[in-house]
Design a protein around this motif. Structure first.
Motif, PDB file in Angstrom:
ATOM      1  N   THR A 404       0.803  -1.220   0.000  1.00 60.16           N
ATOM      2  CA  THR A 404       0.000   0.000   0.000  1.00 60.16           C
ATOM      3  C   THR A 404       0.837   1.272   0.000  1.00 60.16           C
ATOM      4  OG1 THR A 404      -0.178  -0.112   2.429  1.00 60.16           O
ATOM      5  CG2 THR A 404      -1.950  -1.111   1.146  1.00 60.16           C
ATOM      6  N   THR A 405       2.017   1.220   0.637  1.00 58.64           N
ATOM      7  CA  THR A 405       2.813   2.435   0.815  1.00 58.64           C
ATOM      8  C   THR A 405       3.953   2.571  -0.179  1.00 58.64           C
ATOM      9  OG1 THR A 405       2.316   2.285   3.176  1.00 58.64           O
ATOM     10  CG2 THR A 405       4.024   3.833   2.537  1.00 58.64           C
ATOM     11  N   TYR A 406       4.431   1.458  -0.694  1.00 56.78           N
ATOM     12  CA  TYR A 406       5.579   1.495  -1.613  1.00 56.78           C
ATOM     13  C   TYR A 406       5.206   0.996  -3.010  1.00 56.78           C
ATOM     14  CZ  TYR A 406       8.451   2.541   2.438  1.00 56.78           C
ATOM     15  OH  TYR A 406       8.984   3.159   3.546  1.00 56.78           O
ATOM     16  N   CYS A 407       4.802  -0.257  -3.115  1.00 56.05           N
ATOM     17  CA  CYS A 407       4.571  -0.841  -4.445  1.00 56.05           C
ATOM     18  C   CYS A 407       3.490  -0.096  -5.228  1.00 56.05           C
ATOM     19  CB  CYS A 407       4.197  -2.317  -4.315  1.00 56.05           C
ATOM     20  SG  CYS A 407       5.445  -3.320  -3.487  1.00 56.05           S
ATOM     21  N   SER A 408       2.350   0.135  -4.605  1.00 58.54           N
ATOM     22  CA  SER A 408       1.246   0.795  -5.310  1.00 58.54           C
ATOM     23  C   SER A 408       1.552   2.246  -5.649  1.00 58.54           C
ATOM     24  CB  SER A 408      -0.039   0.716  -4.470  1.00 58.54           C
ATOM     25  OG  SER A 408      -0.467  -0.622  -4.350  1.00 58.54           O
ATOM     26  N   GLU A 409       2.504   2.840  -4.921  1.00 55.99           N
ATOM     27  CA  GLU A 409       2.878   4.232  -5.154  1.00 55.99           C
ATOM     28  C   GLU A 409       4.151   4.348  -5.996  1.00 55.99           C
ATOM     29  OE1 GLU A 409       0.960   6.726  -4.161  1.00 55.99           O
ATOM     30  OE2 GLU A 409      -0.447   5.282  -3.270  1.00 55.99           O
ATOM     31  N   ASN A 410       4.648   3.214  -6.507  1.00 56.22           N
ATOM     32  CA  ASN A 410       5.885   3.195  -7.302  1.00 56.22           C
ATOM     33  C   ASN A 410       7.067   3.816  -6.559  1.00 56.22           C
ATOM     34  OD1 ASN A 410       5.021   1.914  -9.755  1.00 56.22           O
ATOM     35  ND2 ASN A 410       3.853   3.758 -10.214  1.00 56.22           N
ATOM     36  N   ARG A 411       7.129   3.583  -5.240  1.00 59.07           N
ATOM     37  CA  ARG A 411       8.214   4.133  -4.427  1.00 59.07           C
ATOM     38  C   ARG A 411       9.362   3.121  -4.314  1.00 59.07           C
ATOM     39  NH1 ARG A 411       6.372   5.607   1.125  1.00 59.07           N
ATOM     40  NH2 ARG A 411       8.441   6.587   1.233  1.00 59.07           N
ATOM     41  N   CYS A 412       9.719   2.537  -5.424  1.00 57.60           N
ATOM     42  CA  CYS A 412      10.767   1.510  -5.443  1.00 57.60           C
ATOM     43  C   CYS A 412      12.111   2.063  -4.976  1.00 57.60           C
ATOM     44  CB  CYS A 412      10.904   0.934  -6.843  1.00 57.60           C
ATOM     45  SG  CYS A 412       9.357   0.293  -7.525  1.00 57.60           S
ATOM     46  N   LEU A 413      12.345   3.339  -5.202  1.00 59.67           N
ATOM     47  CA  LEU A 413      13.639   3.916  -4.862  1.00 59.67           C
ATOM     48  C   LEU A 413      13.764   4.226  -3.374  1.00 59.67           C
ATOM     49  CD1 LEU A 413      13.969   6.247  -7.954  1.00 59.67           C
ATOM     50  CD2 LEU A 413      15.065   4.046  -7.585  1.00 59.67           C
ATOM     51  N   GLN A 414      12.641   4.154  -2.650  1.00 61.70           N
ATOM     52  CA  GLN A 414      12.673   4.287  -1.197  1.00 61.70           C
ATOM     53  C   GLN A 414      12.537   2.921  -0.525  1.00 61.70           C
ATOM     54  OE1 GLN A 414      10.251   6.685  -2.893  1.00 61.70           O
ATOM     55  NE2 GLN A 414      12.224   7.697  -3.179  1.00 61.70           N
ATOM     56  N   CYS A 415      12.530   1.866  -1.318  1.00 62.70           N
ATOM     57  CA  CYS A 415      12.331   0.509  -0.829  1.00 62.70           C
ATOM     58  C   CYS A 415      13.651  -0.249  -0.842  1.00 62.70           C
ATOM     59  CB  CYS A 415      11.292  -0.199  -1.715  1.00 62.70           C
ATOM     60  SG  CYS A 415      11.127  -1.968  -1.430  1.00 62.70           S
ATOM     61  N   ALA A 416      13.910  -1.034   0.203  1.00 63.26           N
ATOM     62  CA  ALA A 416      15.152  -1.801   0.272  1.00 63.26           C
ATOM     63  C   ALA A 416      15.254  -2.812  -0.867  1.00 63.26           C
ATOM     64  CB  ALA A 416      15.243  -2.519   1.623  1.00 63.26           C
ATOM     65  N   VAL A 417      14.114  -3.346  -1.294  1.00 59.95           N
ATOM     66  CA  VAL A 417      14.102  -4.297  -2.407  1.00 59.95           C
ATOM     67  C   VAL A 417      14.538  -3.592  -3.692  1.00 59.95           C
ATOM     68  CG1 VAL A 417      12.649  -5.749  -3.878  1.00 59.95           C
ATOM     69  CG2 VAL A 417      12.371  -5.799  -1.376  1.00 59.95           C
ATOM     70  N   GLY A 418      13.907  -2.442  -3.974  1.00 55.10           N
ATOM     71  CA  GLY A 418      14.244  -1.691  -5.179  1.00 55.10           C
ATOM     72  C   GLY A 418      15.690  -1.229  -5.171  1.00 55.10           C
ATOM     73  N   ASN A 419      16.164  -0.785  -4.022  1.00 57.49           N
ATOM     74  CA  ASN A 419      17.559  -0.341  -3.896  1.00 57.49           C
ATOM     75  C   ASN A 419      18.522  -1.469  -4.225  1.00 57.49           C
ATOM     76  OD1 ASN A 419      18.139   2.331  -1.558  1.00 57.49           O
ATOM     77  ND2 ASN A 419      16.356   2.041  -2.851  1.00 57.49           N
ATOM     78  N   TRP A 420      18.230  -2.660  -3.709  1.00 60.55           N
ATOM     79  CA  TRP A 420      19.142  -3.788  -3.959  1.00 60.55           C
ATOM     80  C   TRP A 420      19.101  -4.191  -5.439  1.00 60.55           C
ATOM     81  CZ3 TRP A 420      19.022  -8.762  -5.814  1.00 60.55           C
ATOM     82  CH2 TRP A 420      20.183  -9.521  -5.584  1.00 60.55           C
ATOM     83  N   LEU A 421      17.912  -4.219  -6.011  1.00 63.85           N
ATOM     84  CA  LEU A 421      17.784  -4.645  -7.412  1.00 63.85           C
ATOM     85  C   LEU A 421      18.473  -3.684  -8.367  1.00 63.85           C
ATOM     86  CD1 LEU A 421      14.069  -5.856  -7.392  1.00 63.85           C
ATOM     87  CD2 LEU A 421      16.120  -7.283  -7.594  1.00 63.85           C
ATOM     88  N   ILE A 422      18.456  -2.388  -8.052  1.00 63.60           N
ATOM     89  CA  ILE A 422      19.116  -1.424  -8.915  1.00 63.60           C
ATOM     90  C   ILE A 422      20.631  -1.473  -8.725  1.00 63.60           C
ATOM     91  CG2 ILE A 422      19.456   1.043  -9.365  1.00 63.60           C
ATOM     92  CD1 ILE A 422      16.474   1.409  -8.665  1.00 63.60           C
TER      93      ILE A 422
END
Length: 424
Positions: A404-422
């Motif tokens: 609700t707070t990250y995935c649906s808002e496309n906040r991947c760059l504030q997410c530890a998962v998105g940070n690691w994947l990038i």
């Protein structure tokens, strides 16, 4: 290209910063990146940089193109007078302050690794075809990062619930017992009647609950009556007694019922009928005097289940509503329902109260939530399809927060998962 990607690159130094130079080939040394500003004004406050032989203290502004400086009208805005470095992806024009002095520019695309850019592009491509951006790669994230991120997500969710509790406290004159009553009543209303039960709670001063809690029949009559659930034309002797009791407390305490949201039975399983839930809540407050303090002093999870081991009054052994007689069955709070009360109401208010009293109970809270079985809903089911192993309520609450707070808002760059994947 998204501007928040450039914020991410700058904030976490995800570029070859040791080699960085301005667009006129002047070396840049980053002493302090600055404080990320999420409000109006420059993107990073109080940075310290050496540009050539000169050290600067000031702000950093970030854009996709240099010309965005003028597109956004920064040249006439005094809030940007102290910008000492303009960080852009693509430099397409020189920019100047109001006094016509040039602002040094760093073109980031010259210093970002191709792998990081490719990972970023892959993460955000084909968004319309994916449930979440990382659904094809989330399973690759190391367990250590994933587990730590889930714990942080759960605590973040608790903090958000703490804000909601503070809002309720502002309406109960900072009465924690009253706030618990509002929250419990909302929880007993479940998803269908949560708003209605909360509006009911907000129409009854908790001092009235305290006075009525010594007599369960009176408290049940109060809740059912204020909720508008007592039939007007019934010949049932129990209903007639409830009506008489409600008329008494209504007059004695000058109760106001206007504005209470309608309570629904439609699409509810019988165990969640509002009549059953309100009787159970009445018995809880009768059975456990000083309920709030007892819950706040619990040190073992099993004690919660002992406290909440209550059932509706005996009339409801043969009824779900006032209209129909049913086969006898005691209407106790089920373990699954108690788990929901713990997850959504009792543990959050215990966490908020520990902050209020200055006690550190985070480890205890984490022990409690980890010992409770995971919730089951569509969000949890979907995450388990792409990264299995959701075992505890900490995991399920964390995943709800993540979606609700990250995935649906496309906040991947504030997410530890998105940070690691990038950055992998």
């Amino acid at each position: 290209m998204r501007e928040d990607f450039l914020h991410y690159l700058w904030k976490y130094k995800k570029f070859a910063f040791a080699k960085a130079k301005t667009t006129i080939n002047t070396p840049i040394t980053i002493i302090k990146l600055g404080e990320h500003n999420h409000l109006a004004g420059p993107d990073f406050f109080n940075a310290r940089l050496s540009i050539g032989d000169q050290e600067w203290a000031g702000n950093v502004e970030i854009h996709i193109k240099s010309s965005d400086w003028y597109a956004h009208g920064h040249e006439t805005d005094s809030a940007y007078d102290n910008v000492v470095l303009h960080v852009v992806w693509e430099h397409d024009i020189d920019i100047f302050r109001k006094d016509n002095t040039a602002i040094p520019t760093l073109q980031l695309k010259d210093y970002v690794a191709k792998d990081a850019l490719a990972n970023y592009t892959t993460l955000f491509e084909n968004q319309s075809q994916k449930w979440i951006n990382c659904e094809n790669s989330i399973s690759k994230v190391p367990d250590a990062i994933w587990n730590h991120w889930q714990e942080r997500l759960y605590l973040e969710r608790l903090e958000r619930k703490t804000d909601a509790i503070k809002e309720i406290l502002s309406h109960t004159n900072n009465d924690w017992e009253g706030a618990l009553f509002v929250m419990l009543l909302r929880a007993f209303g479940t998803k269908v009647n949560g708003d209605s039960f909360q509006s009911l709670a907000e129409h009854i001063d908790f001092t009235v609950i305290r006075k009525c809690a010594q007599e369960p029949f009176r408290l049940e009559a109060l809740l059912l009556g204020v909720g508008g659930l007592l039939p007007e034309d019934s010949v049932d002797s129990y209903v007639l007694q409830l009506q008489g009791e409600y008329e008494f407390v209504h007059h004695k305490f000058q109760l106001e019922t206007e504005g209470i949201l309608p309570i629904q039975f439609f699409k509810l399983r019988p165990d969640n009928f509002p009549t059953i839930r309100l009787s159970q809540l009445a018995m809880l407050y009768y059975t456990i005097p000083g309920l709030f303090q007892k819950l706040m002093h619990v040190e073992k999870l099993s004690d919660f289940y002992d406290i909440l081991n209550v059932q509706a009054s005996t009339y409801w052994d043969t009824h779900y509503s006032f209209s129909t007689l049913q086969k006898k069955r005691v209407k106790k709070l089920s373990k699954s329902f108690i788990d929901l009360l713990l997850i959504n109401t009792i543990i959050p208010i215990k966490f908020a109260y520990s902050q209020y009293t200055g006690k550190e109970e985070t480890d205890t809270i984490l022990d409690f939530i980890t010992a409770i079985k995971s919730e089951q809903n569509s969000i949890i089911k979907k995450y388990n399809e792409i990264r299995p192993k959701t075992e505890s309520a900490l995991h399920s609450q964390a995943l709800i927060q993540l979606k609700t707070t990250y995935c649906s808002e496309n906040r991947c760059l504030q997410c530890a998962v998105g940070n690691w994947l990038i950055g992998k």
